[in-house]
Structures are given as structure tokens and as C-alpha cells.
Design a protein around this motif. Structure first.
Motif, short mmCIF file in Angstrom:
data_model
loop_
_atom_site.label_atom_id
_atom_site.label_comp_id
_atom_site.label_asym_id
_atom_site.label_seq_id
_atom_site.Cartn_x
_atom_site.Cartn_y
_atom_site.Cartn_z
N LYS A 170 44.29 48.51 39.29
CA LYS A 170 43.51 47.68 40.21
C LYS A 170 42.05 47.60 39.78
O LYS A 170 41.42 46.53 39.83
N SER A 171 41.49 48.72 39.33
CA SER A 171 40.07 48.74 38.95
C SER A 171 39.81 47.96 37.66
O SER A 171 38.77 47.31 37.51
N GLY B 248 39.79 44.54 38.56
CA GLY B 248 38.50 44.31 39.22
C GLY B 248 37.39 44.04 38.23
O GLY B 248 36.55 43.15 38.45
#
Length: 353
Positions: free
Chosen positions: A114-115, A118
Motif C-alpha cells: 500500500k505504501s 502511495g
């Protein structure tokens, strides 16, 4: 004459693309509906095999089950023997296998995925500060290691994080993913220690042998982002290649597209939630005198409604001038030496990630 025009157009596109510092994500955000010429690959590069598609052998190979090794029970002596045998078998025949029950919690895996997404989806004006084609930097954002007029580009952006055994390197990582990368790498250390022992034993050596050579000591990440592609059938996310180092541990998400060349046929690597993919690198093939195989792999772009994320952790040596050659215990009259010594620093100059 048409070929010259195409080369001229590709050169213009490459120059504009690199100067934009926006990567492939920048093209996707601009709403392109047709692939720029620089991303179009020859049709023959996208084939699954040189076999005719109605060939019985082709279908037999394509339907082989991709190997999965379960690391649970690692500390039990009988179970450990089974795991070692599995690694020995798959490293010799496939050079690529899924690892499950490896000890990294699903939350940590999903956190880094997810990061990294991001980071790649930050506004261009924030992301551009990391854009660089200076591959000696500890952290850099780029698209395609080599941009050449003669070679089609891949539909992929990369955040590269190097020298991760150095704590100061983490401070250079973008804040949006720094904590998640740090936590993931702490967990990777545990997996690396297990695999170092298991691979040593699979070679018939003492469990501390590979650790003593320093061949898993250095770690670096290539965090790839494959935006939604307007014409996925014309391009690739990753041109066929083998990895140069000793061992790669790869996280892929649920989108898929990764393929491994096995018996001259491209085999799909099915996404397995929470699994790590282990693949043998060229240097491991060299030191095992060809016993463990470094195999070519590639990424096809798929029609999809979401981008693909993959995170490759490369395990290698931190001594780029140390010569590595076939392990003497693996050389015999029946298995003569087939590789010369090589310094990893010299070997890796041809490859940029």
C-alpha cells in the motif's frame, strides 16, 4: 525509410519522456489512449512459446503446476529435511518457486504494498525530487534502467532503495513508505537467515556455509509500479531477463502478469496472497556450478482496472570486488568446473534497477 522515421520518432519520445521526469504514471495521468512508439514491443517478443499453440507438448508444459514450498515446521528436523529436499529439487529444475508460511505477517506485506503504491501515486511535483538516472544513489525514482532508441521501453516505474544494511539509507527513503519499508526489511532479515541455512544444506554443505561467504549480506529493493495500460497487448511490464545477484525475494500483488521460462515455454506465476517468490540469480548459478538455475522471467501487461505493484528484494554481496566462483566442494570428476570466478561489481555494470 519507414524504419528511420520510427527511430526518429522513438528518439523524440524518449527525450521528452525522460525530461518530463513523470514516468509512465505521467502518461497514464495524461490520459493517453494510444501507446507511444517507444513502448511498443515486437509481436514475437510477446509469444508464449516457439511451439505451435496446438502442440501437445506445449499444452503439457503450460499446464504444469508452479512449485510452492511450505516453510512451516522449519525447526523440526524431519520437516526440515523435507524442505531442504524441496528447495534442492525446485532450485535445480525451476529456479523459481513460491514460499508460504515464511514468517512475514500479512499485515506487513499489505503495508509495504500500500505504501509503495502511495509513493507512485504522489502528485508529480512531490515525486520529482527523487527522479534520477544516477544509479549510484541510495534512493532514486526512474522509469526503465536503460532508455535506448534500439530497445522498446517497458510500461513500468521504479522506486529503487539500495544498501539497506546501512541504517542511514532508510532516512533517504520517501516518508510516505519509509516506516513500511523498514518494517518489511526487518522481517526479510529473518527469511534471509532461514533461506541461507536451507540453501546451504540443499547443496550438501554446513548450514552456515553461504552466510560465511557473505553472498546474502547486501539487500536492496526495486519497488515497481505498472500503471493501467491503454494497449496492454502491445507492450510489456518487464522484458525477459534473469537476475544478476544470488537470490531475489519478490512480492507480487493479485493482478498477475509475471511469467517464468520453463522448458522453453512461458509459464504464468499465479498470485498467492501473502506468498514470497524466490528466484535464483546468476551469481547463485555460478557458485553452485550450474546446479541451481537462474531462469529468465518477464511481465506481461494485462487488461486491468488497477495498477500492478511488485517489490523485489535482491540479496547479494556487499563486497563488489570479491571474486566468486564455483564452490570447491561441488567440483568433482563427474561435475567439472564450468564457470570462472567473477567479481559481482564488474558483473552488475550491465544491469540497472
Amino acid at each position: 525509410m519507414a524504419a528511420i522515421v520510427d527511430c526518429d520518432q522513438r528518439e523524440k519520445e524518449l527525450k521528452a519522456f525522460d525530461e518530463s521526469k513523470a514516468g509512465v504514471k505521467g502518461l497514464a495521468d495524461a490520459g493517453v489512449t494510444k501507446l507511444p512508439i517507444m513502448f511498443i514491443h515486437p509481436p514475437e517478443n510477446l509469444l508464449n512459446s516457439s511451439f505451435p499453440e496446438d502442440d501437445e507438448q506445449y499444452h503439457k508444459i503450460r499446464n504444469l503446476q508452479f512449485p510452492v514450498i511450505d516453510l512451516s515446521g522449519f525447526d523440526n528436523s524431519e520437516r526440515r529435511k523435507e524442505i531442504v529436499n524441496d528447495i534442492n529439487k525446485e532450485a535445480e529444475s525451476w529456479g523459481f518457486f513460491q514460499l508460504v508460511n515464511h514468517g512475514i505477517p500479512l499485515g506487513v506485506i499489505e503495508g509495504i504494498q500500500k505504501s509503495i503504491r502511495g509513493f507512485h501515486e504522489l502528485p508529480q511535483e512531490e515525486k520529482v525530487k527523487w527522479y534520477s538516472r544516477d544509479f549510484t544513489q541510495k534512493v532514486n525514482f526512474f522509469s526503465n534502467g536503460d532508455l535506448k532508441v534500439s530497445t522498446p521501453a517497458d510500461w513500468r516505474d521504479t522506486l529503487s532503495c539500495k544498501v539497506l544494511e546501512d541504517p542511514e539509507s532508510f532516512e533517504a527513503i520517501p516518508q510516505v513508505c519509509r516506516r513500511e519499508v523498514s518494517e518489511y526489511m526487518k522481517r526479510i532479515d529473518g527469511v534471509q537467515e532461514k533461506l541461507s541455512e536451507l540453501f546451504s544444506e540443499a547443496l550438501g554443505l554446513s548450514s552456515d556455509y553461504l552466510a560465511s561467504t557473505g553472498c546474502f549480506k547486501s539487500r536492496s529493493l526495486a519497488c515497481h509500479y505498472f500503471p493501467i495500460c491503454p494497449e496492454p497487448h502491445l507492450t510489456m511490464g518487464g522484458t525477459k531477463h534473469s537476475d544478476l545477484g544470488f537470490l531475489t525475494l519478490l512480492l507480487q500483488d493479485s493482478v498477475g502478469g509475471l511469467q517464468v521460462l520453463h522448458q522453453n515455454v512461458w509459464i504464468d506465476v499465479p498470485p498467492v496472497k501473502g506468498a514470497l517468490l524466490a528466484n535464483i540469480g546468476d551469481m547463485m548459478q555460478i557458485i553452485t556450478n550450474g546446479k541451481f538455475k537462474s531462469v529468465e522471467h518477464r511481465v506481461l501487461m494485462k487488461p486491468t482496472v488497477e495498477p500492478r505493484i511488485s517489490i523485489a528484494c535482491f540479496l547479494g554481496t556487499d563486497d563488489l570486488q570479491k571474486p566468486y566462483g564455483p564452490i570447491k566442494e561441488l567440483i568433482s570428476e563427474n561435475s567439472p568446473q564450468i564457470y570462472s570466478e567473477v567479481k559481482f561489481g564488474e558483473y552488475m555494470k550491465k544491469y540497472k534497477l
